[in-house]
Design a protein around this motif. Structure first.
Motif, mmCIF file in Angstrom:
data_model
loop_
_atom_site.group_PDB
_atom_site.id
_atom_site.type_symbol
_atom_site.label_atom_id
_atom_site.label_comp_id
_atom_site.label_asym_id
_atom_site.label_seq_id
_atom_site.Cartn_x
_atom_site.Cartn_y
_atom_site.Cartn_z
ATOM 1 N N UNK A 1 15.153 -5.161 8.183
ATOM 2 C CA UNK A 1 16.076 -4.255 7.458
ATOM 3 C C UNK A 1 16.749 -5.101 6.359
ATOM 4 N N UNK A 2 16.806 -6.268 6.247
ATOM 5 C CA UNK A 2 17.251 -6.842 5.376
ATOM 6 C C UNK A 2 16.361 -6.881 3.816
ATOM 7 N N UNK A 3 15.202 -7.105 4.232
ATOM 8 C CA UNK A 3 14.196 -6.703 3.052
ATOM 9 C C UNK A 3 14.062 -5.175 2.747
ATOM 10 N N UNK A 4 14.140 -4.353 3.470
ATOM 11 C CA UNK A 4 14.112 -3.194 3.294
ATOM 12 C C UNK A 4 15.267 -2.677 2.267
ATOM 13 N N UNK A 5 16.404 -3.254 2.667
ATOM 14 C CA UNK A 5 17.685 -2.607 1.744
ATOM 15 C C UNK A 5 17.444 -3.207 0.508
ATOM 16 N N UNK A 6 16.967 -4.285 0.461
ATOM 17 C CA UNK A 6 16.544 -4.904 -0.935
ATOM 18 C C UNK A 6 15.495 -4.187 -1.870
ATOM 19 N N UNK A 7 14.479 -3.592 -0.916
ATOM 20 C CA UNK A 7 13.578 -2.828 -1.876
ATOM 21 C C UNK A 7 14.131 -1.536 -2.283
ATOM 22 N N UNK A 8 14.895 -1.085 -1.323
ATOM 23 C CA UNK A 8 15.406 0.396 -1.741
ATOM 24 C C UNK A 8 16.441 0.084 -2.901
ATOM 25 N N UNK A 9 17.324 -1.028 -3.021
ATOM 26 C CA UNK A 9 18.064 -1.184 -4.010
ATOM 27 C C UNK A 9 17.400 -1.407 -5.336
ATOM 28 N N UNK A 10 16.161 -1.907 -5.298
ATOM 29 C CA UNK A 10 15.294 -1.978 -6.482
ATOM 30 C C UNK A 10 14.317 -0.483 -6.819
ATOM 31 N N UNK A 11 14.677 0.504 -6.163
ATOM 32 C CA UNK A 11 13.987 1.730 -6.138
ATOM 33 C C UNK A 11 12.490 1.765 -5.732
ATOM 34 N N UNK A 12 12.016 0.697 -4.874
ATOM 35 C CA UNK A 12 10.906 0.827 -4.418
ATOM 36 C C UNK A 12 10.736 2.346 -3.324
ATOM 37 N N UNK A 13 9.600 3.157 -3.419
ATOM 38 C CA UNK A 13 9.345 4.088 -2.814
ATOM 39 C C UNK A 13 9.405 3.848 -1.200
ATOM 40 N N UNK A 14 9.843 4.671 -0.572
ATOM 41 C CA UNK A 14 9.822 4.417 0.957
ATOM 42 C C UNK A 14 8.537 4.379 1.585
ATOM 43 N N UNK A 15 7.623 4.900 1.191
ATOM 44 C CA UNK A 15 6.169 4.682 1.766
ATOM 45 C C UNK A 15 5.708 3.293 1.803
ATOM 46 N N UNK A 16 6.341 2.455 0.631
ATOM 47 C CA UNK A 16 5.905 1.230 0.464
ATOM 48 C C UNK A 16 6.866 0.162 1.430
ATOM 49 N N UNK A 17 7.663 0.741 2.070
ATOM 50 C CA UNK A 17 8.834 0.083 2.800
ATOM 51 C C UNK A 17 8.343 0.290 4.281
ATOM 52 N N UNK A 18 8.758 1.673 4.844
ATOM 53 C CA UNK A 18 8.637 1.828 6.497
ATOM 54 C C UNK A 18 7.497 3.069 6.550
ATOM 55 N N UNK A 19 6.660 3.320 5.382
ATOM 56 C CA UNK A 19 6.037 4.582 5.387
ATOM 57 C C UNK A 19 4.518 4.165 5.738
ATOM 58 N N UNK A 20 3.605 5.165 5.154
ATOM 59 C CA UNK A 20 2.222 5.063 5.553
ATOM 60 C C UNK A 20 1.327 4.258 4.551
ATOM 61 N N UNK A 21 1.946 3.291 3.709
ATOM 62 C CA UNK A 21 1.220 2.503 2.865
ATOM 63 C C UNK A 21 0.590 1.273 3.591
ATOM 64 N N UNK A 22 -0.519 0.926 3.196
ATOM 65 C CA UNK A 22 -1.058 -0.121 3.614
ATOM 66 C C UNK A 22 -0.412 -1.508 3.718
ATOM 67 N N UNK A 23 -0.492 -2.510 4.863
ATOM 68 C CA UNK A 23 0.077 -3.527 4.849
ATOM 69 C C UNK A 23 0.185 -4.328 3.745
ATOM 70 N N UNK A 24 -1.128 -4.273 2.948
ATOM 71 C CA UNK A 24 -1.102 -5.026 1.850
ATOM 72 C C UNK A 24 -0.529 -4.655 0.668
ATOM 73 N N UNK A 25 -0.482 -3.408 0.594
ATOM 74 C CA UNK A 25 0.492 -2.789 -0.354
ATOM 75 C C UNK A 25 2.015 -3.178 -0.121
ATOM 76 N N UNK A 26 2.379 -2.849 1.043
ATOM 77 C CA UNK A 26 3.915 -3.236 1.321
ATOM 78 C C UNK A 26 4.098 -4.618 1.058
ATOM 79 N N UNK A 27 3.171 -5.643 1.244
ATOM 80 C CA UNK A 27 3.426 -7.117 0.890
ATOM 81 C C UNK A 27 3.423 -7.199 -0.542
#
Length: 470
Positions: free
Chosen positions: A59-85
């Motif tokens: 959740x440390x990384x997730x908070x930073x990604x949300x701060x930068x406006x990343x869509x949730x599907x690329x954080x905890x959602x259904x995006x592929x592992x590669x796309x999340x990385x």
């Protein structure tokens, strides 16, 4: 460009470098508080890719990604592992000044030999290199524990847990690390939670005894504590927002408990009475077993109702609670101390403004025969970073005795977090080294080095009673 992480990183003077390289860096790791999954250790898990080992549950990384406006599907959602990385890699350059910038590159260096800075430009290459490295047995869970010389690691476990995975770990000779459970009864203290009755039912099933009243409830907790002790447990842990201390006798707590089992609403004041009485009862049980009680205080959790409904708890929507606790903490410790039932206790706070107060409070309840019986816990959660760690250590040194400190822990679900011990040790050595260079400590490296070694490993090894004896 020279790599960010190098041999003398964060070590700003000669004394700091001597203390780290000749003393701290050779110490094993004693990780007495983590949220690692014991099933992954018992099964010697091999991680499928970098997202699996590095981003899942962080959740440390997730908070930073949300701060930068990343869509949730690329954080905890259904995006592929590669796309999340790849999404995380695009974020990393913008985390400068945040501990994530240091942690990210320290972990890439120590675990994967990747010394260049992670950016969108090299993300594909780093993804492939690290995934290939993950196929090696040394990057399975047990290999990581061995590689980082982790002597002891303590997980966090519900009182109703069977601890089957812990038994499986002890049954194999392939795991050299001592993996011990920690008794975490938060669900059984959160009497206003709508799931309280269900948690009591699960406790009853695990204890093999009915729980129809408060006396049976305490008896069942005692039975589970004894069971956990047989399975190697020597620590408990409790998480609170505000720390409760509302005195009421057992009869009042029993009435409140009975009403909660019937599904009745419990007031905040009544919950305080129940929690205080139950925590005192637990403290006595811990003392009888020789355990250490950990108190994590000051988190306000699950603040975003919309996202809690979508992602659940522990997803990065918690923050620091502002409150006062000098009277409640002193009152609680005093109540156990006056009856001779105060166990070894570590107090952590999420509010760094509380460090000095806690350091002064725990000084009231130290005891003969145990160095640092009551501890100020290391910088926790939002504060297990450079400024937070230094602030905690300076407060402890100024008001208490830092030489008795039991040191750092990962408090993490990730097997890539053992580098936090190195991070802490570098900061510790730089602090002591600066004191030497400024004439505040003698230039006696064996003497100061022995204190550093104690903080890094030996104090914890003596304090908790888990693992090898000295």
């Amino acid at each position: 460009m020279a790599p960010l992480i190098h041999d003398d990183w964060l070590l700003q003077n000669g004394s700091a470098r001597i203390l780290f390289h000749d003393y701290a860096n050779r110490m094993p790791i004693y990780d007495f508080h983590s949220h690692l999954n014991p099933a992954e250790i018992a099964g010697n898990k091999q991680f499928r890719n970098m997202t699996d080992i590095w981003l899942s549950g962080d959740h440390y990384k997730w908070r930073a990604m949300r701060w930068l406006g990343v869509e949730e599907h690329l954080i905890t959602g259904e995006a592929s592992d590669r796309d999340k990385f790849l999404a995380w890699a695009r974020c990393v350059p913008q985390t400068v000044g945040n501990p994530l910038y240091h942690w990210t590159h320290l972990e890439l260096t120590r675990y994967f030999g990747v010394t260049e800075l992670l950016t969108a430009d090299n993300a594909e290459t780093v993804w492939e290199r690290c995934n290939e490295r993950l196929q090696d047995d040394s990057m399975r869970t047990c290999g990581i524990l061995k590689r980082f010389d982790v002597k002891v690691v303590c997980t966090t476990d519900d009182p109703a847990d069977s601890l089957d995975d812990h038994r499986a770990i002890r049954a194999t000779d392939a795991i050299e690390t001592v993996v011990a459970p920690t008794f975490r009864p938060d669900r059984l203290l959160d009497i206003r939670n709508g799931q309280f009755a269900d948690s009591v039912r699960k406790l009853s099933e695990a204890a093999g005894a009915p729980i129809l009243n408060y006396e049976q409830f305490i008896a069942a907790l005692g039975a589970r504590i004894r069971y956990f002790h047989e399975q190697g447990c020597r620590l408990s842990d409790h998480g609170f927002g505000e720390f409760p201390f509302v005195m009421g006798d057992e009869g009042k707590a029993a009435v409140i408990f009975g009403r909660a089992l019937q599904g009745e609403d419990i007031t905040v004041e009544e919950a305080g009475v129940f929690q205080t009485r139950t925590l005192l009862e637990l403290g006595r049980l811990y003392h009888a077993q020789g355990w250490t009680m950990q108190l994590h205080i000051g988190a306000i959790r699950n603040n975003n109702a919309r996202m809690f409904a979508q992602t659940g708890k522990d997803s990065g929507f918690d923050s620091i609670l502002d409150f006062h606790m000098a009277r409640t903490l002193n009152g609680f410790l005093n109540e156990l101390d006056r009856s001779g039932n105060l166990p070894k206790t570590i107090v952590y706070t999420l509010d760094p403004n509380q460090y000095e107060m806690i350091a002064s409070a725990i000084g009231n309840f130290q005891a003969a025969g145990i160095q640092g019986k009551i501890q100020l816990g290391s910088g926790w959660w939002f504060h297990d970073q450079k400024e937070g760690m230094l602030r905690q250590m300076k407060a402890l040194a100024s008001i208490g005795l830092i030489g008795t400190f039991v040191g750092m822990l990962t408090d993490s679900r990730s097997f890539l977090s053992f580098t936090r011990h190195e991070y802490f040790r570098r900061l510790l050595c730089n602090l002591f080294g600066t004191w030497i260079e400024e004439g505040e400590l003698p230039r006696d490296y064996p003497f100061i080095g022995s204190i550093v070694e104690n903080i890094c490993y030996h104090n914890a090894n003596r304090y908790f009673g888990i693992g090898s004896s000295e």
